[in-house]
Design a protein around this motif. Structure first.
Motif, short mmCIF file in Angstrom:
data_model
loop_
_atom_site.label_atom_id
_atom_site.label_comp_id
_atom_site.label_asym_id
_atom_site.label_seq_id
_atom_site.Cartn_x
_atom_site.Cartn_y
_atom_site.Cartn_z
N THR A 153 -3.46 3.76 -2.09
CA THR A 153 -3.51 2.82 -3.21
C THR A 153 -2.90 1.50 -2.79
O THR A 153 -1.78 1.45 -2.31
N THR A 154 -3.66 0.46 -2.93
CA THR A 154 -3.16 -0.88 -2.63
C THR A 154 -2.93 -1.61 -3.93
O THR A 154 -3.85 -1.79 -4.73
N TYR A 155 -1.72 -1.99 -4.16
CA TYR A 155 -1.36 -2.74 -5.35
C TYR A 155 -1.41 -4.23 -5.02
O TYR A 155 -0.86 -4.66 -4.02
N ILE A 156 -2.06 -4.96 -5.84
CA ILE A 156 -2.19 -6.40 -5.63
C ILE A 156 -1.68 -7.10 -6.88
O ILE A 156 -2.13 -6.84 -7.98
N GLY A 157 -0.76 -7.98 -6.68
CA GLY A 157 -0.19 -8.67 -7.82
C GLY A 157 0.83 -7.78 -8.51
O GLY A 157 0.94 -6.59 -8.24
N THR A 158 1.58 -8.37 -9.36
CA THR A 158 2.67 -7.66 -9.99
C THR A 158 2.46 -7.56 -11.49
O THR A 158 1.84 -8.42 -12.11
N HIS A 159 2.99 -6.52 -12.06
CA HIS A 159 2.88 -6.35 -13.51
C HIS A 159 3.80 -7.34 -14.22
O HIS A 159 4.98 -7.42 -13.94
N THR A 160 3.23 -8.04 -15.14
CA THR A 160 4.05 -8.89 -15.99
C THR A 160 4.08 -8.35 -17.41
O THR A 160 4.64 -8.96 -18.30
N CYS A 161 3.46 -7.18 -17.57
CA CYS A 161 3.39 -6.61 -18.92
C CYS A 161 4.45 -5.55 -19.15
O CYS A 161 4.76 -5.21 -20.27
N ASP B 150 9.30 -7.54 -11.73
CA ASP B 150 8.28 -6.53 -11.54
C ASP B 150 8.87 -5.21 -11.12
O ASP B 150 9.61 -5.09 -10.18
N LEU B 151 8.50 -4.19 -11.84
CA LEU B 151 9.06 -2.87 -11.57
C LEU B 151 8.55 -2.25 -10.30
O LEU B 151 9.26 -1.55 -9.60
N ASP B 152 7.31 -2.52 -10.02
CA ASP B 152 6.78 -1.97 -8.79
C ASP B 152 7.58 -2.49 -7.62
O ASP B 152 7.92 -1.77 -6.70
N LYS C 110 -5.11 -2.82 -8.72
CA LYS C 110 -4.93 -1.90 -7.61
C LYS C 110 -6.27 -1.39 -7.12
O LYS C 110 -7.27 -1.40 -7.85
N GLN C 111 -6.28 -1.00 -5.88
CA GLN C 111 -7.48 -0.42 -5.28
C GLN C 111 -7.11 0.96 -4.77
O GLN C 111 -6.11 1.13 -4.10
N THR D 291 0.82 -1.19 0.00
CA THR D 291 0.00 0.00 0.00
C THR D 291 0.86 1.25 0.00
O THR D 291 1.87 1.30 0.70
N ILE D 292 0.46 2.19 -0.77
CA ILE D 292 1.13 3.48 -0.73
C ILE D 292 0.08 4.56 -0.55
O ILE D 292 -1.10 4.34 -0.81
N VAL D 293 0.52 5.70 -0.10
CA VAL D 293 -0.36 6.85 -0.03
C VAL D 293 0.25 7.94 -0.89
O VAL D 293 1.44 8.22 -0.79
#
Length: 299
Positions: free
Chosen positions: A168-176, A242-244, A154-155, A110-112
Motif C-alpha cells: 500500500t502506497t499512501y500519498i498525501g496526508t489526511h487532513t480529515c 497527520d496521524l499516518d 492510497k494505492q 509504502t507499507i506492506v
DNA sequence: GCTATTTGACCCCT
DNA sequence: AGGGGTCAAATAGC
C-alpha cells in the motif's frame, strides 16, 4: 504581487545555498568516514566515529529541514501558477474530462500488510492493470475528500510473490482525521529485503519485530513504541497533524527499523512532513543516498 | 434512492 | 508513445 515574488525568490535562493552547503558537507563527511574506515578499519576510535556520524546526520537533517520548507514554498507557488497558468489544453471531448491535474507526489510512503484495512475510510476510484504485474493496482481516495477536502490517497497492489500481502502506497496526508479506533496489523517493510515490523494496534502499543537482518546481527530484535492517541480537537484542517505520519514516526523514530527505500522519489517525498525521522532513519538503515531533484524554479 | 464499486476513457508525465 | 493516475458513467448493493 511582484514584490512577493522577488522576496520569495530571494528566500528560495538562500535555502538553495543552504541545501547545497549541507549536502556538500554531508558528502565530504561521508567520504572522510569512508577513507578513515579504509585506512583504520575497525580500529578507528569510537569517539571519532561518533563525531563524524553526528556531523553527517546533522548535515542531512539540516538539508531535509531546508528542503521541507522549500517544498512548501514550491507548493504555494505552484498553486499560484496554477491559477495563472494559461496553458492551453485541447477541449475535452467530454465536458468534465481533462480538467484534473495529476498530483506531483506529495508525501508518500509504502507499507506492506496482509490487509488493505488501515482504519481510514477509503473510497475506491480506480483500478489499473500494471505492466509486468500479476495483480491490478487499486486506487483509493479518502471518503472525506469532498466534505473535508482531505487529499489523502492510497494505492494498493497485491504482492508479486504470491503471498496474501498487499503493498500500500499512501500519498498525501489526511487532513480529515477520520481515524477509526480499529487499526489493523501493519507491516512496514520493503518487498525486496523483507525486513518487517509488525504493528499490532491492541491498545496503544506497537510491537515491531525484526525477523531478520541482512547486514547485521541476525538475532531478532524487538522494540515497543508508544503510539500517540490523538484527539480530534482541531477545527481547521491545516492545524491537524497527520496521524499516518505520526504513526510512521512513532514506528521508526527511535527504533532500528530498516526501511529499504522505495524509489528515491518516494523517500524524498516522504521527508518533508516527517523530517524528524530522517537522520537515523536514513543512515542507520543503509538507505542509499537520496538523489534530490530540484525544479529549476525551486533553486 | 442513495452510496459504493467497476470499468473504459481521458489525459498527464516521462 | 505508452504507462499509469484520475474521471465519471454505468452498475451493483443496501
Amino acid at each position: 504581487m511582484g514584490g512577493d515574488v522577488s522576496a520569495w525568490s530571494q528566500r528560495l535562493s538562500g535555502k538553495k545555498k543552504k541545501i547545497i552547503e549541507e549536502l556538500v558537507q554531508g558528502q565530504e563527511s561521508a567520504n572522510h568516514l569512508q577513507i578513515l574506515f579504509q585506512e583504520t578499519g575497525r580500529h578507528l576510535s569510537s569517539s571519532k566515529k561518533e563525531a563524524l556520524i553526528d556531523k553527517i546526520l546533522r548535515s542531512f537533517d539540516q538539508t531535509l529541514a531546508a528542503l521541507s520548507s522549500v517544498d512548501s514554498a514550491e507548493v504555494s507557488t505552484a498553486s499560484n501558477q496554477d491559477s495563472a497558468d494559461t496553458r492551453k489544453k485541447p477541449a475535452a471531448s467530454k465536458e468534465k474530462r481533462g480538467c484534473y491535474r495529476r498530483k506531483r507526489a506529495a508525501q508518500a510512503w509504502t507499507i506492506v500488510s496482509d490487509t488493505m484495512e488501515d482504519g481510514h475510510a477509503w473510497r475506491k476510484y480506480g483500478q489499473k492493470e500494471i505492466l509486468n504485474s500479476k495483480h491490478p493496482r487499486s486506487y483509493f481516495r479518502c471518503t472525506r475528500k469532498y466534505d473535508k477536502g482531505c487529499q489523502a490517497t492510497k494505492q494498493v497492489q497485491r504482492m508479486e510473490d504470491g503471498s496474501q500481502m498487499y503493498r500500500t502506497t499512501y500519498i498525501g496526508t489526511h487532513t480529515c482525521m477520520s481515524y477509526s479506533s480499529k487499526t489493523p496489523p501493519l507491516i512496514v517493510t520493503n518487498s525486496e529485503c523483507w525486513e518487517t515490523g509488525t504493528v499490532d494496534d491492541g491498545d496503544s502499543e506497537i510491537l515491531i519485530k525484526h525477523q531478520h537482518h541482512e547486514h547485521s546481527d541476525p538475532t531478532p530484535t524487538s522494540l515497543v513504541v508508544k503510539k500517540e492517541t490523538k484527539e480530534e480537537t482541531s477545527t481547521t484542517p491545516s492545524d491537524v497533524t497527520d496521524l499516518d505520519c505520526i504513526m510512521w514516526k512513532d514506528i521508526v523514530g527511535d527504533g532500528e527499523l530498516e526501511y529499504c527505500s522505495e524509489p528515491a522519489e518516494m523517500v524524498s517525498n516522504m521527508y518533508p512532513s516527517c523530517t524528524e525521522i530522517s537522520p537515523n532513519f536514513e543512515m542507520d538503515f543503509g538507505i542509499k543516498p537520496l538523489e534530490f531533484e530540484f525544479d529549476e524554479c525551486a533553486l
